[in-house]
Design a protein around this motif. Sequence first.
Motif, short mmCIF file in Angstrom:
data_model
loop_
_atom_site.label_atom_id
_atom_site.label_comp_id
_atom_site.label_asym_id
_atom_site.label_seq_id
_atom_site.Cartn_x
_atom_site.Cartn_y
_atom_site.Cartn_z
N TYR A 1 21.22 5.48 -28.47
CA TYR A 1 20.47 6.27 -29.45
C TYR A 1 21.31 6.46 -30.71
O TYR A 1 22.49 6.80 -30.64
N ARG A 2 20.68 6.24 -31.85
CA ARG A 2 21.34 6.45 -33.13
C ARG A 2 20.34 7.00 -34.15
O ARG A 2 19.16 6.66 -34.12
N LYS A 3 20.83 7.84 -35.05
CA LYS A 3 20.09 8.18 -36.26
C LYS A 3 20.69 7.33 -37.37
O LYS A 3 21.91 7.36 -37.58
N MET B 1 16.30 3.79 -30.93
CA MET B 1 16.64 3.77 -29.51
C MET B 1 16.56 2.35 -28.99
O MET B 1 15.56 1.65 -29.22
N PHE C 1 11.10 11.97 -29.57
CA PHE C 1 12.11 12.68 -30.36
C PHE C 1 11.45 13.83 -31.12
O PHE C 1 11.12 13.72 -32.30
N GLU D 1 14.96 7.58 -36.20
CA GLU D 1 15.42 7.64 -34.81
C GLU D 1 15.40 6.22 -34.26
O GLU D 1 14.36 5.58 -34.24
N ASN E 1 9.88 7.65 -37.10
CA ASN E 1 9.91 8.57 -38.23
C ASN E 1 9.17 9.86 -37.89
O ASN E 1 9.60 10.95 -38.26
N ALA F 1 12.58 15.01 -34.69
CA ALA F 1 12.67 14.03 -35.78
C ALA F 1 12.26 14.66 -37.10
O ALA F 1 11.27 15.39 -37.18
#
Length: 306
Positions: free
Chosen positions: A254-256, A223, A210, A221, A199, A213
């Motif tokens: 990787y994803r949001k 990973m 990140f 975030e 976060n 972010a």
Amino acid sequence: MIIHIFIINPIAGLKDRSESIRVFLEKKEKMQYLVFDTEENNGEVELVTKMQRLFSDDNVRYYICGGSGTFFNSLSSIDDLSKVEIAHFPCGATNDFIKIFGKSRKYFYNLDNLVRGDSVPLDYLHGTDCKSAIFISAGLTARIENVVGKMKFLLGLSSVFTYSLAFIFTFLFNPCYEYLVEIDGEDYSGEYGMIYMGNAIVIGGQYCPFPKASQTDGLMEIMLLKKINNMRLLKFIQYFKHGEMDKMQDSVIYRKAKKISFARKDGKEILLNCDGDMITRSKFECEVRNKEMNFVVPRGAELLNQ
């Protein structure tokens, strides 16, 4: 009227701030406040729990005077963060959450400025029986933090040196496990060396995986680190530290996302690093609570990423 509750961890960081905080408060004649020192390890949990019962119908602002671990334990002890205000007066070794304010985080170190601040709604990570403002991870970073916990006497000298030394010890033993993983309803099950949920921007005092972010977009975030050899792992740590994860696209997913759940395929407990504190869970679920943490921001401080 707001009731200001100060919870001080006197052993956080290099210096006991309890006396100086009390001297400051004695000069605030028109301020309705209570001040407590934690008397044992994780004592903030008991204090926050008691304060919730006593002031369940009042407007309360908590000032957590300690480091990242003290802040994590306090957040996790509050039933509903949307109904209170919470401030962090940084007294710990790393104080990573306020680094989302960049250089303007200097204003957090002025207690008078912090008391005069206003609350801003920010995101936080709501996990299985815990709440995190910074990050939660399983695997590599959890093992590093576990080693750091055994070398706390070095943190007072240098958090950077301590975490670097912990990585060297961890580097030689970095197992991967089969996980059952679901992210926003999609299956990502596989063999991973680390599962990371973030976060904030900085973790462990120096790692900035990140840097863009956001704490207001309702997304975390995520990973997933695939199984890699030790030489590749050395490169990963450098990229992870400097926010260059795009250079590891073949080794990470990787994803949001808003929500993740995972468990080890063999059913064993998962060791988790939550803002520098260690917990274990047999299964873990985590979701972003969008703008449900009323975080007190001192005058002059501004978020790096809106």
